[in-house]
Write a protein that holds these residues in place. Structure first.
Motif, PDB file in Angstrom:
ATOM      1  N   ASP A  86       0.837  -1.199   0.000  1.00  0.00           N
ATOM      2  CA  ASP A  86       0.000   0.000   0.000  1.00  0.00           C
ATOM      3  C   ASP A  86       0.872   1.249   0.000  1.00  0.00           C
ATOM      4  OD1 ASP A  86       0.975   0.132   2.571  1.00  0.00           O
ATOM      5  OD2 ASP A  86      -0.969   0.298   3.539  1.00  0.00           O
ATOM      6  N   ARG A  87       0.261   2.372  -0.355  1.00  0.00           N
ATOM      7  CA  ARG A  87       0.991   3.627  -0.459  1.00  0.00           C
ATOM      8  C   ARG A  87       1.561   4.074   0.875  1.00  0.00           C
ATOM      9  NH1 ARG A  87      -3.094   8.067  -1.503  1.00  0.00           N
ATOM     10  NH2 ARG A  87      -3.493   7.540   0.676  1.00  0.00           N
ATOM     11  N   ASP A  88       0.861   3.766   1.956  1.00  0.00           N
ATOM     12  CA  ASP A  88       1.272   4.252   3.268  1.00  0.00           C
ATOM     13  C   ASP A  88       2.350   3.411   3.920  1.00  0.00           C
ATOM     14  OD1 ASP A  88      -0.535   6.235   2.928  1.00  0.00           O
ATOM     15  OD2 ASP A  88      -2.083   5.364   4.215  1.00  0.00           O
ATOM     16  N   ARG A  89       2.829   2.370   3.243  1.00  0.00           N
ATOM     17  CA  ARG A  89       3.965   1.567   3.704  1.00  0.00           C
ATOM     18  C   ARG A  89       3.691   0.842   5.019  1.00  0.00           C
ATOM     19  NH1 ARG A  89       8.899   3.991   1.257  1.00  0.00           N
ATOM     20  NH2 ARG A  89       8.269   5.775   0.039  1.00  0.00           N
ATOM     21  N   ASN A  90       2.424   0.633   5.347  1.00  0.00           N
ATOM     22  CA  ASN A  90       2.123  -0.016   6.609  1.00  0.00           C
ATOM     23  C   ASN A  90       2.072  -1.536   6.511  1.00  0.00           C
ATOM     24  OD1 ASN A  90       1.903   2.356   8.076  1.00  0.00           O
ATOM     25  ND2 ASN A  90      -0.209   2.669   7.468  1.00  0.00           N
ATOM     26  N   ASN A  91       1.797  -2.062   5.331  1.00  0.00           N
ATOM     27  CA  ASN A  91       1.632  -3.499   5.174  1.00  0.00           C
ATOM     28  C   ASN A  91       2.559  -4.018   4.095  1.00  0.00           C
ATOM     29  OD1 ASN A  91      -0.715  -3.640   6.995  1.00  0.00           O
ATOM     30  ND2 ASN A  91      -1.746  -2.492   5.388  1.00  0.00           N
ATOM     31  N   ALA A  92       3.061  -5.211   4.305  1.00  0.00           N
ATOM     32  CA  ALA A  92       3.912  -5.829   3.299  1.00  0.00           C
ATOM     33  C   ALA A  92       3.947  -7.325   3.547  1.00  0.00           C
ATOM     34  CB  ALA A  92       5.326  -5.261   3.366  1.00  0.00           C
ATOM     35  N   PRO A  93       4.061  -8.118   2.501  1.00  0.00           N
ATOM     36  CA  PRO A  93       4.217  -9.565   2.675  1.00  0.00           C
ATOM     37  C   PRO A  93       5.658  -9.864   3.077  1.00  0.00           C
ATOM     38  CG  PRO A  93       4.310  -9.008   0.363  1.00  0.00           C
ATOM     39  CD  PRO A  93       4.021  -7.726   1.094  1.00  0.00           C
ATOM     40  N   TYR A  94       6.038  -9.452   4.300  1.00  0.00           N
ATOM     41  CA  TYR A  94       7.449  -9.393   4.654  1.00  0.00           C
ATOM     42  C   TYR A  94       7.993 -10.683   5.250  1.00  0.00           C
ATOM     43  CZ  TYR A  94       5.983  -8.752   9.505  1.00  0.00           C
ATOM     44  OH  TYR A  94       5.441  -8.924  10.734  1.00  0.00           O
ATOM     45  N   MET A  95       7.135 -11.592   5.718  1.00  0.00           N
ATOM     46  CA  MET A  95       7.656 -12.748   6.445  1.00  0.00           C
ATOM     47  C   MET A  95       8.518 -13.648   5.569  1.00  0.00           C
ATOM     48  SD  MET A  95       7.381 -12.902   9.666  1.00  0.00           S
ATOM     49  CE  MET A  95       7.810 -14.619   9.913  1.00  0.00           C
ATOM     50  N   ASP A  96       8.088 -13.920   4.336  1.00  0.00           N
ATOM     51  CA  ASP A  96       8.895 -14.765   3.457  1.00  0.00           C
ATOM     52  C   ASP A  96      10.275 -14.143   3.229  1.00  0.00           C
ATOM     53  OD1 ASP A  96       7.113 -16.828   3.095  1.00  0.00           O
ATOM     54  OD2 ASP A  96       6.136 -15.901   1.382  1.00  0.00           O
ATOM     55  N   SER A  97      10.291 -12.844   3.015  1.00  0.00           N
ATOM     56  CA  SER A  97      11.555 -12.160   2.786  1.00  0.00           C
ATOM     57  C   SER A  97      12.402 -12.157   4.052  1.00  0.00           C
ATOM     58  CB  SER A  97      11.294 -10.718   2.322  1.00  0.00           C
ATOM     59  OG  SER A  97      12.491 -10.081   1.959  1.00  0.00           O
ATOM     60  N   LEU A  98      11.753 -12.009   5.198  1.00  0.00           N
ATOM     61  CA  LEU A  98      12.466 -12.023   6.478  1.00  0.00           C
ATOM     62  C   LEU A  98      13.136 -13.368   6.703  1.00  0.00           C
ATOM     63  CD1 LEU A  98      13.053 -10.508   9.121  1.00  0.00           C
ATOM     64  CD2 LEU A  98      10.905 -11.383  10.015  1.00  0.00           C
ATOM     65  N   ILE A  99      12.407 -14.451   6.417  1.00  0.00           N
ATOM     66  CA  ILE A  99      12.977 -15.787   6.547  1.00  0.00           C
ATOM     67  C   ILE A  99      14.161 -15.948   5.604  1.00  0.00           C
ATOM     68  CG2 ILE A  99      12.553 -18.247   6.178  1.00  0.00           C
ATOM     69  CD1 ILE A  99      11.307 -17.207   8.706  1.00  0.00           C
ATOM     70  N   GLY A 100      14.056 -15.423   4.394  1.00  0.00           N
ATOM     71  CA  GLY A 100      15.148 -15.511   3.437  1.00  0.00           C
ATOM     72  C   GLY A 100      16.399 -14.825   3.943  1.00  0.00           C
ATOM     73  N   VAL A 101      16.250 -13.645   4.521  1.00  0.00           N
ATOM     74  CA  VAL A 101      17.402 -12.921   5.062  1.00  0.00           C
ATOM     75  C   VAL A 101      18.011 -13.682   6.231  1.00  0.00           C
ATOM     76  CG1 VAL A 101      18.121 -10.798   6.216  1.00  0.00           C
ATOM     77  CG2 VAL A 101      16.526 -10.681   4.314  1.00  0.00           C
ATOM     78  N   LEU A 102      17.151 -14.233   7.095  1.00  0.00           N
ATOM     79  CA  LEU A 102      17.634 -14.991   8.248  1.00  0.00           C
ATOM     80  C   LEU A 102      18.428 -16.212   7.825  1.00  0.00           C
ATOM     81  CD1 LEU A 102      14.737 -15.012  10.865  1.00  0.00           C
ATOM     82  CD2 LEU A 102      17.129 -14.473  11.298  1.00  0.00           C
ATOM     83  N   THR A 103      17.876 -16.994   6.884  1.00  0.00           N
ATOM     84  CA  THR A 103      18.564 -18.223   6.491  1.00  0.00           C
ATOM     85  C   THR A 103      19.850 -17.926   5.736  1.00  0.00           C
ATOM     86  OG1 THR A 103      17.109 -18.347   4.563  1.00  0.00           O
ATOM     87  CG2 THR A 103      16.510 -19.658   6.474  1.00  0.00           C
TER      88      THR A 103
END
Length: 260
Positions: free
Chosen positions: A184-201
């Motif tokens: 969304d334009r207001d940067r409040n929501n994002a499908p971030y968990m998959d990307s977060l897991i990728g960075v962690l691994t």
């Protein structure tokens, strides 16, 4: 209308000023003094960049001051909050002000000619303590880190998306900068968990985070998130032994692990 994006406030003003300046010029400068916030970056905004419905962010051929819808709305919010605002760019000074149309207050802009400079300067006056928003921007608080690169760090905490803190994401032991498109334009929501897991691994695979550190992080999460870690932990990025150790520590020693 002056009442548009009524939920926006000072943080959104600072966010749009900084992100536009950074997008145009990662080496942009900012100054805060006596309630005045100034940002300065290389590049020039064309006049049409001030029209709603027109965006110059996609222009990759010229060094321009990035100027999308968010920055125009930030100008409107600044006026609504009673602040002064001006944009000096190229051969003009743009001064937003409140006008009227159809018995409604609306955003308008006055342009004044100036000697040409290949630079864009945005100045806000009257804002109280704009410095309190600085830690929302990775490229401000940790300029030595590349905010345009997906990364894991123990230098800071929280989840950032393209260098901007994601306010609705839970905080963790570590800091992350994710490179993904917000929903969304207001940067409040994002499908971030998959990307977060990728960075962690990736950090795990490169030995930039210990098993103990990873397990401590999972321990602090609730069951739903722990299950997410187990189900989406990409085994191909870790050694088989490390993958089995971590997952068994999370779900129990007697767990039967399956591989896809």
């Amino acid at each position: 209308s002056i009442n548009y994006v009524g939920e926006w406030g000072d943080y959104q003003i600072v966010r749009e000023i900084f992100t536009n300046a950074y997008d145009a010029d990662p080496s942009f400068h900012y100054y805060i003094s006596n309630g005045e916030l100034t940002s300065r970056n290389r590049g020039v905004i064309p006049y049409e960049g001030f029209l709603l419905g027109e965006s110059i962010k996609a222009d990759k051929d010229k060094a321009i001051g990035k100027f999308g819808e968010g920055m125009k709305l930030a100008m409107l919010v600044a006026l609504r909050n009673g602040y002064g605002i001006s944009i000096r760019s190229g051969n003009f000074l743009a001064v937003p002000y409140i006008s009227t149309m159809l018995n409604r207050e609306i955003l308008a802009i006055r342009f004044e000619e100036r000697p040409f400079v290949e630079m864009t300067t945005v100045r806000i006056t009257g804002m109280q303590n704009p410095e309190k928003y600085l830690d929302n921007f990775l490229f401000v608080t940790h300029p030595h880190l590349n905010a345009s690169v997906e990364l894991f760090s123990e230098e800071f905490t929280g989840v950032y998306v393209k260098g901007v803190r994601l306010p609705e994401a839970r905080k963790s032991l570590f800091g992350y900068n994710l490179i993904l498109d917000l929903s969304d334009r207001d940067r409040n929501n994002a499908p971030y968990m998959d990307s977060l897991i990728g960075v962690l691994t990736t950090a795990l695979a490169e030995d930039r985070i210990s098993n103990a550190g990873f397990l401590k992080l999972v321990e602090l999460e609730d069951d739903e998130y722990a299950e997410y870690y187990v189900n989406y932990l990409p085994s191909y990025s870790l050694s088989a032994a490390r993958y089995q150790y971590l997952t068994k520590q999370i779900v129990g020693e007697n767990a039967v692990l399956s591989y896809s």
